[in-house]
Motif scaffolding. Structure first.
Motif, PDB file in Angstrom:
ATOM      1  N   THR A   1       0.875  -1.174   0.000  1.00  0.00           N
ATOM      2  CA  THR A   1       0.000   0.000   0.000  1.00  0.00           C
ATOM      3  C   THR A   1       0.909   1.220   0.000  1.00  0.00           C
ATOM      4  OG1 THR A   1      -1.701  -1.141   1.268  1.00  0.00           O
ATOM      5  CG2 THR A   1      -1.807   1.265   1.217  1.00  0.00           C
ATOM      6  N   MET A   2       0.715   2.077  -0.999  1.00  0.00           N
ATOM      7  CA  MET A   2       1.545   3.259  -1.115  1.00  0.00           C
ATOM      8  C   MET A   2       0.670   4.506  -1.076  1.00  0.00           C
ATOM      9  SD  MET A   2       4.662   4.013  -3.766  1.00  0.00           S
ATOM     10  CE  MET A   2       5.072   2.289  -3.728  1.00  0.00           C
ATOM     11  N   VAL A   3       1.130   5.512  -0.336  1.00  0.00           N
ATOM     12  CA  VAL A   3       0.416   6.782  -0.225  1.00  0.00           C
ATOM     13  C   VAL A   3       1.413   7.902  -0.480  1.00  0.00           C
ATOM     14  CG1 VAL A   3      -0.863   8.301   1.324  1.00  0.00           C
ATOM     15  CG2 VAL A   3      -1.181   5.830   1.485  1.00  0.00           C
ATOM     16  N   SER A   4       0.991   8.892  -1.262  1.00  0.00           N
ATOM     17  CA  SER A   4       1.842  10.035  -1.555  1.00  0.00           C
ATOM     18  C   SER A   4       0.992  11.294  -1.585  1.00  0.00           C
ATOM     19  CB  SER A   4       2.542   9.828  -2.900  1.00  0.00           C
ATOM     20  OG  SER A   4       3.348  10.939  -3.212  1.00  0.00           O
ATOM     21  N   PHE A   5       1.399  12.298  -0.821  1.00  0.00           N
ATOM     22  CA  PHE A   5       0.684  13.571  -0.774  1.00  0.00           C
ATOM     23  C   PHE A   5       1.668  14.715  -0.988  1.00  0.00           C
ATOM     24  CE2 PHE A   5      -1.997  11.122   2.294  1.00  0.00           C
ATOM     25  CZ  PHE A   5      -3.185  11.183   1.595  1.00  0.00           C
ATOM     26  N   SER A   6       1.176  15.747  -1.642  1.00  0.00           N
ATOM     27  CA  SER A   6       1.879  17.024  -1.718  1.00  0.00           C
ATOM     28  C   SER A   6       0.823  18.070  -2.017  1.00  0.00           C
ATOM     29  CB  SER A   6       2.961  17.001  -2.802  1.00  0.00           C
ATOM     30  OG  SER A   6       2.384  16.774  -4.066  1.00  0.00           O
ATOM     31  N   GLY A   7       1.167  19.327  -1.857  1.00  0.00           N
ATOM     32  CA  GLY A   7       0.209  20.377  -2.165  1.00  0.00           C
ATOM     33  C   GLY A   7      -0.228  21.171  -0.954  1.00  0.00           C
ATOM     34  N   GLU A   8      -1.285  21.958  -1.158  1.00  0.00           N
ATOM     35  CA  GLU A   8      -1.731  22.921  -0.150  1.00  0.00           C
ATOM     36  C   GLU A   8      -2.163  22.295   1.170  1.00  0.00           C
ATOM     37  OE1 GLU A   8      -4.562  25.795  -1.510  1.00  0.00           O
ATOM     38  OE2 GLU A   8      -3.494  26.067  -3.404  1.00  0.00           O
ATOM     39  N   ARG A   9      -2.826  21.144   1.126  1.00  0.00           N
ATOM     40  CA  ARG A   9      -3.279  20.516   2.385  1.00  0.00           C
ATOM     41  C   ARG A   9      -2.096  20.187   3.288  1.00  0.00           C
ATOM     42  NH1 ARG A   9      -7.724  16.054   2.190  1.00  0.00           N
ATOM     43  NH2 ARG A   9      -7.869  16.713   4.349  1.00  0.00           N
TER      44      ARG A   9
ATOM     45  N   MET B   1       4.221  20.679   5.913  1.00  0.00           N
ATOM     46  CA  MET B   1       4.877  19.642   5.118  1.00  0.00           C
ATOM     47  C   MET B   1       4.860  19.996   3.635  1.00  0.00           C
ATOM     48  SD  MET B   1       3.513  16.090   6.821  1.00  0.00           S
ATOM     49  CE  MET B   1       1.836  16.585   7.167  1.00  0.00           C
ATOM     50  N   ALA B   2       5.886  19.552   2.938  1.00  0.00           N
ATOM     51  CA  ALA B   2       5.944  19.703   1.490  1.00  0.00           C
ATOM     52  C   ALA B   2       5.654  18.364   0.814  1.00  0.00           C
ATOM     53  CB  ALA B   2       7.308  20.215   1.059  1.00  0.00           C
ATOM     54  N   LYS B   3       6.109  17.269   1.438  1.00  0.00           N
ATOM     55  CA  LYS B   3       5.895  15.937   0.869  1.00  0.00           C
ATOM     56  C   LYS B   3       5.635  14.929   1.984  1.00  0.00           C
ATOM     57  CE  LYS B   3       8.779  16.390  -3.234  1.00  0.00           C
ATOM     58  NZ  LYS B   3       7.910  17.325  -3.813  1.00  0.00           N
ATOM     59  N   TYR B   4       4.776  13.975   1.682  1.00  0.00           N
ATOM     60  CA  TYR B   4       4.502  12.849   2.568  1.00  0.00           C
ATOM     61  C   TYR B   4       4.382  11.631   1.678  1.00  0.00           C
ATOM     62  CZ  TYR B   4       2.070   9.606   5.659  1.00  0.00           C
ATOM     63  OH  TYR B   4       1.726   8.510   6.399  1.00  0.00           O
TER      64      TYR B   4
ATOM     65  N   ILE C   1       7.813   5.686   6.220  1.00  0.00           N
ATOM     66  CA  ILE C   1       7.240   6.998   5.903  1.00  0.00           C
ATOM     67  C   ILE C   1       8.374   7.990   5.673  1.00  0.00           C
ATOM     68  CG2 ILE C   1       5.822   8.914   6.741  1.00  0.00           C
ATOM     69  CD1 ILE C   1       4.344   6.849   8.512  1.00  0.00           C
ATOM     70  N   TYR C   2       8.224   8.788   4.618  1.00  0.00           N
ATOM     71  CA  TYR C   2       9.147   9.881   4.327  1.00  0.00           C
ATOM     72  C   TYR C   2       8.366  11.183   4.437  1.00  0.00           C
ATOM     73  CZ  TYR C   2      11.966  13.162   1.652  1.00  0.00           C
ATOM     74  OH  TYR C   2      12.686  14.259   1.253  1.00  0.00           O
ATOM     75  N   ILE C   3       8.888  12.123   5.215  1.00  0.00           N
ATOM     76  CA  ILE C   3       8.260  13.433   5.367  1.00  0.00           C
ATOM     77  C   ILE C   3       9.306  14.507   5.090  1.00  0.00           C
ATOM     78  CG2 ILE C   3       7.185  15.062   6.969  1.00  0.00           C
ATOM     79  CD1 ILE C   3       6.015  12.667   8.466  1.00  0.00           C
ATOM     80  N   GLU C   4       8.896  15.464   4.299  1.00  0.00           N
ATOM     81  CA  GLU C   4       9.756  16.610   4.024  1.00  0.00           C
ATOM     82  C   GLU C   4       8.957  17.875   4.308  1.00  0.00           C
ATOM     83  OE1 GLU C   4      11.435  18.605   0.004  1.00  0.00           O
ATOM     84  OE2 GLU C   4      11.920  16.484   0.270  1.00  0.00           O
ATOM     85  N   GLY C   5       9.580  18.827   4.987  1.00  0.00           N
ATOM     86  CA  GLY C   5       8.868  20.060   5.251  1.00  0.00           C
ATOM     87  C   GLY C   5       9.510  20.905   6.328  1.00  0.00           C
ATOM     88  N   ASN C   6       8.827  21.969   6.673  1.00  0.00           N
ATOM     89  CA  ASN C   6       9.304  22.918   7.660  1.00  0.00           C
ATOM     90  C   ASN C   6       8.782  22.511   9.040  1.00  0.00           C
ATOM     91  OD1 ASN C   6      10.540  25.119   8.772  1.00  0.00           O
ATOM     92  ND2 ASN C   6       9.001  26.587   8.111  1.00  0.00           N
TER      93      ASN C   6
END
Length: 146
Positions: free
Chosen positions: A41-49, A55-58, A129-134
């Motif tokens: 199961t793979m999940v990828s999010f980016s964008g305004e939410r 976060m910039a990437k999840y 899980i990989y998270i990128e952001g401030n």
């Protein structure tokens, strides 16, 4: 001249999204190569939410009932973890059970890896899980406790 400028901008934008996990051994697990596997199961999010949460990437991958793939992920996490700037790890029966790694970066480019291998407690499921952001480490920990 406009054409050259367009090409430069296109390469820079493409490079920014492609390098989210650049230099990490775990990057290969967030590719399309694993999306057709019914045990993944793979999940990828980016964008305004995400941006509203700092976060910039999840990206996440969960593997169920595939020990060979779970072992590959564990080896990659081990390699990346050895190069992390900060880490918190927990072992059960000699296996890495939980890993929280700060991979470096500043501002919006801070990178984190979170790893959980439930095989050590009798469940054949591994999550990365990989998270990128401030986000600082405390903020990431609050996110995962939800």
């Amino acid at each position: 001249m406009k054409r050259i400028l367009f090409i430069i901008v296109a390469v820079m934008v493409g490079g920014m999204s492609a390098n989210a996990q650049e230099g990490l051994d775990v990057a290969a697990f967030f590719t399309e190569a694993y999306t057709s596997n019914p045990k993944v199961t793979m999940v990828s999010f980016s964008g305004e939410r995400l941006e509203s949460r700092g976060m910039a990437k999840y990206k996440s991958i969960s593997v169920t009932d595939d020990s060979a793939l779970s072992d590959k992920i564990a080896r990659a996490v081990g390699k990346d973890g050895s190069r992390s700037e900060s880490k918190e790890v927990s072992y059960k029966d000699g296996m890495l059970y939980f890993g929280f790694y700060f991979m470096g970066g500043t501002g919006k480019e801070r990178r984190y890896l979170l790893y959980l291998d439930r095989r050590a407690v009798g469940k054949d499921k591994t999550t990365l899980i990989y998270i990128e952001g401030n986000l600082d480490m405390a903020s990431v920990k609050r996110l995962i406790k939800r």
